[in-house]
Every structure is written in structure tokens, then in C-alpha cells.
Design a protein around this motif. Structure first.
Motif, mmCIF file in Angstrom:
data_model
loop_
_atom_site.group_PDB
_atom_site.id
_atom_site.type_symbol
_atom_site.label_atom_id
_atom_site.label_comp_id
_atom_site.label_asym_id
_atom_site.label_seq_id
_atom_site.Cartn_x
_atom_site.Cartn_y
_atom_site.Cartn_z
ATOM 1 N N LEU A 9 41.124 22.252 33.385
ATOM 2 C CA LEU A 9 41.120 23.203 32.269
ATOM 3 C C LEU A 9 41.881 22.640 31.071
ATOM 4 O O LEU A 9 41.514 22.862 29.926
ATOM 5 C CB LEU A 9 41.750 24.526 32.750
ATOM 6 C CG LEU A 9 41.903 25.662 31.757
ATOM 7 C CD1 LEU A 9 40.565 26.057 31.156
ATOM 8 C CD2 LEU A 9 42.542 26.886 32.421
ATOM 9 N N GLN A 52 38.584 30.740 39.951
ATOM 10 C CA GLN A 52 38.725 32.170 39.644
ATOM 11 C C GLN A 52 39.502 32.910 40.720
ATOM 12 O O GLN A 52 40.307 33.774 40.414
ATOM 13 C CB GLN A 52 37.344 32.817 39.475
ATOM 14 C CG GLN A 52 36.553 32.248 38.321
ATOM 15 C CD GLN A 52 37.279 32.368 36.998
ATOM 16 O OE1 GLN A 52 37.792 33.429 36.660
ATOM 17 N NE2 GLN A 52 37.345 31.283 36.246
ATOM 18 N N TYR A 61 47.035 38.353 42.031
ATOM 19 C CA TYR A 61 46.332 38.637 40.772
ATOM 20 C C TYR A 61 45.802 40.074 40.761
ATOM 21 O O TYR A 61 46.076 40.857 39.841
ATOM 22 C CB TYR A 61 45.194 37.627 40.605
ATOM 23 C CG TYR A 61 44.352 37.852 39.375
ATOM 24 C CD1 TYR A 61 44.681 37.253 38.166
ATOM 25 C CD2 TYR A 61 43.220 38.670 39.419
ATOM 26 C CE1 TYR A 61 43.915 37.454 37.034
ATOM 27 C CE2 TYR A 61 42.452 38.883 38.291
ATOM 28 C CZ TYR A 61 42.796 38.268 37.104
ATOM 29 O OH TYR A 61 42.035 38.483 35.988
ATOM 30 N N ASP A 86 33.682 40.028 41.007
ATOM 31 C CA ASP A 86 33.967 39.645 42.404
ATOM 32 C C ASP A 86 34.369 40.837 43.250
ATOM 33 O O ASP A 86 34.326 40.767 44.484
ATOM 34 C CB ASP A 86 35.030 38.538 42.447
ATOM 35 C CG ASP A 86 36.280 38.925 41.659
ATOM 36 O OD1 ASP A 86 36.973 39.858 42.058
ATOM 37 O OD2 ASP A 86 36.541 38.281 40.616
ATOM 38 N N THR A 157 39.130 38.934 33.384
ATOM 39 C CA THR A 157 38.158 37.994 32.810
ATOM 40 C C THR A 157 38.443 36.544 33.189
ATOM 41 O O THR A 157 39.490 36.224 33.746
ATOM 42 C CB THR A 157 38.213 38.072 31.266
ATOM 43 O OG1 THR A 157 39.484 37.584 30.842
ATOM 44 C CG2 THR A 157 38.036 39.494 30.779
ATOM 45 N N ASP A 159 38.808 32.552 31.537
ATOM 46 C CA ASP A 159 39.670 32.064 30.456
ATOM 47 C C ASP A 159 38.947 32.173 29.101
ATOM 48 O O ASP A 159 37.720 32.293 29.060
ATOM 49 C CB ASP A 159 40.054 30.605 30.731
ATOM 50 C CG ASP A 159 40.884 30.484 31.987
ATOM 51 O OD1 ASP A 159 41.969 31.072 32.031
ATOM 52 O OD2 ASP A 159 40.426 29.816 32.944
ATOM 53 N N GLN A 189 43.999 40.146 31.632
ATOM 54 C CA GLN A 189 44.306 38.769 32.027
ATOM 55 C C GLN A 189 44.831 38.080 30.795
ATOM 56 O O GLN A 189 44.149 38.013 29.777
ATOM 57 C CB GLN A 189 43.001 38.125 32.525
ATOM 58 C CG GLN A 189 43.157 36.809 33.253
ATOM 59 C CD GLN A 189 43.233 35.600 32.331
ATOM 60 O OE1 GLN A 189 44.297 35.303 31.791
ATOM 61 N NE2 GLN A 189 42.133 34.898 32.168
#
Ligand code: SPD
Length: 276
Positions: A9, A52, A61, A86, A157, A159, A189
Motif C-alpha cells: 500500500l 481487508q 476492527y 463482508d 470502507t 482505503d 474507517q
């Protein structure tokens, strides 16, 4: 021979998980979706090369993004999850008996379908709950159509890259706050203090112009960059109200009263940057 998945990333930082085998690898209408069986972290969802969630550490999370705003509101009835296909946030939201409707605005139907297939051991199947309402659509339009409607909004969400970039804009925060009912709260997020300081400052500034009591909080998630991720709490109600609310039925694996309080304590360099 070992196969490693490496997330890139950031141009200056990489992390890798050892892969046992690939469960799914496809180009959906919107993104490159991979499901990997990894060592130690278990099943792992990767979108456009970015992790994710994993079976091992997703609870930090999902419990943190959901329970902080839900408990602050007390008896939330209508909840909106932006993204979250998810089902991890949905599972936590549905633990609250007060919830009458939990809408999930997810753009990519394949995220929902593959998660139902592969993450049943983690999330059960929250979509069969009659209170769950799946909307395969962009969240902007839905927020615009529903001012003052939601007791809690959770922005779960990817990134801020490509199509998700708009979900970190001032315009999105304006629409989100407009869609909250009086006394409502949102959590979004909100990335990593070391890597995303400027973005978080911009979001905090936008939130501060919209509500009385925004605050940033943090959770340890080993598979995210820097070993964790933060969230922006956005509400006129101080987050501390949530410390007084009893927990919903069901078991927490990460969240508890000490974690709740400690999550809002920020390292000095970042506290100064954000709050001055
Ligand atoms: N850098 C990774 C951030 C991923 C945040 N989205 C997680 C979705 C889990 N429901």
C-alpha cells in the motif's frame, strides 16, 4: 516452497503473510478480489492488493468500529453501514435488540457472495436476519435520499484509493452527518496515525465543523499497515456516554471497557498534530 502475499500500500513499507492456498481470485466489476488461506491468520480477503480482513484479527476492527457509536447512542434503531459487504460489521450491529433495520450499502455484490461462502465460521450468516437490508449501490445517493434517518452510521470502507477516495472527502462527511437522526453517532474507517496524519487532520477538521464531539480512536490489527487502524467518531454526543451503556448480548473478543477508554488515548506526537 513458501508462497508469500505481500501488501504494498505504501511505497516505503511492505508486509507479507504466508499463503497456504488461494481460495478465490477474480476480477469483479469493480476490483481485483482475492481470498487466501494464510498461515496463522486464516482466511484473508484482499481487494486490489490490500488486506481487508483476516479470520484471526478482524474482530478488533469490527467490534471497535461498531460498538463505540452504538453504545454512545444507547438504543439505536436504524443503522446504516457504508461498504461492509463482508458482513463483519453487520454481525456486530445485529447483536443489539433495539436495532430494527440495518442497511448495508455495498457496491460490489461479489464481496457479499464470497464472504458468505468463506467467512461463515467468523460471521455466521448475518444476511438472513430479517433486519438486514442489502443495497447494492453507491452510498452517496442513499445518504442524500435519507436525511435525519439513521441513529448510527458506520463507514466500513477500503482505503482512500480509486473509487473509495470520495468516502474520505469533506462532502461525504457533510452528507453522513446530515443523514444522522438527532442524537445519532457515526464511526468511520480513518487510517493510520503514522502514515496518514494529514488525511486524518483534514477529516477531523471537517468533522469538527459539523458536530460538537468528534474524536479519533485506535485499534491494534496486526495485518493492517503499522499494526493497526484508527476510526473517527462523529457525533454531538461525547463518546464517553457509551461507557454507561450495557453491552448487547453475545461475546466480545476484543472490546471491553478498558479497551474502549484506552482507544481514545493518542500518542503525544499525534495528539498534538490532531488536537493542538
Ligand atoms: N488498509 C486496510 C484498511 C481496510 C479497511 N476495511 C476493512 C473492511 C473490513 N470490513
Amino acid at each position: 516452497m513458501s508462497i508469500w502475499f505481500t501488501e504494498e500500500l505504501h511505497p516505503y513499507y511492505r508486509k507479507s503473510l504466508r499463503v497456504k492456498h488461494i481460495l478465490a481470485d477474480e476480477q469483479t466489476q469493480y476490483q481485483h478480489l482475492q481470498l487466501l488461506e494464510t498461515e496463522f491468520f486464516g482466511k484473508t480477503m484482499v481487494l486490489d492488493g490490500i488486506i481487508q480482513l483476516t479470520e484471526r484479527d478482524n474482530m478488533g476492527y469490527h467490534e471497535m468500529i461498531v460498538h463505540v457509536p452504538m453504545l454512545a447512542v444507547g438504543q439505536p434503531k436504524r443503522v446504516l453501514i457504508v461498504g461492509g459487504g463482508d458482513g463483519g460489521s453487520l454481525q456486530q450491529v445485529l447483536r443489539y435488540p433495539s436495532v430494527e433495520e440495518a442497511a448495508v450499502c455495498e457496491l460490489d455484490r461479489r464481496v457479499v457472495e464470497l464472504s458468505r461462502e468463506h467467512f461463515a465460521a467468523s460471521f455466521g450468516d448475518p444476511w438472513v436476519d430479517p433486519r438486514a437490508k442489502l443495497l447494492i449501490r453507491d452510498a452517496f445517493g442513499y445518504l442524500e435520499e435519507n436525511p435525519g434517518q439513521f441513529d448510527v452510521i458506520i463507514s466500513d470502507t477500503t482505503d482512500p484509493i480509486g473509487m473509495a477516495e470520495r468516502l474520505f472527502s469533506d462532502e461525504f462527511y457533510k452528507l453522513m452527518v446530515r443523514a444522522l437522526a438527532p442524537g445519532g453517532a457515526a464511526a468511520t474507517q480513518c487510517e493510520q496515525p503514522f502514515f496518514d496524519t494529514e488525511l486524518i487532520k483534514q477529516i477531523y477538521k471537517a468533522a469538527k465543523g459539523l458536530v460538537k464531539n468528534p474524536a479519533y480512536y485506535y485499534a491494534n490489527i496486526p495485518t493492517y499497515p503499522g499494526g493497526g487502524i484508527g476510526f473517527m467518531y462523529v457525533s454531538n454526543t461525547p463518546w464517553t456516554e457509551g461507557l454507561k451503556t450495557p453491552y448487547p448480548p453475545g461475546e466480545n473478543k476484543y472490546f471491553n471497557p478498558e479497551v474502549h477508554k484506552a482507544a481514545f488515548a493518542l500518542p503525544e506526537f499525534f495528539r498534538k498534530e490532531l488536537y493542538g
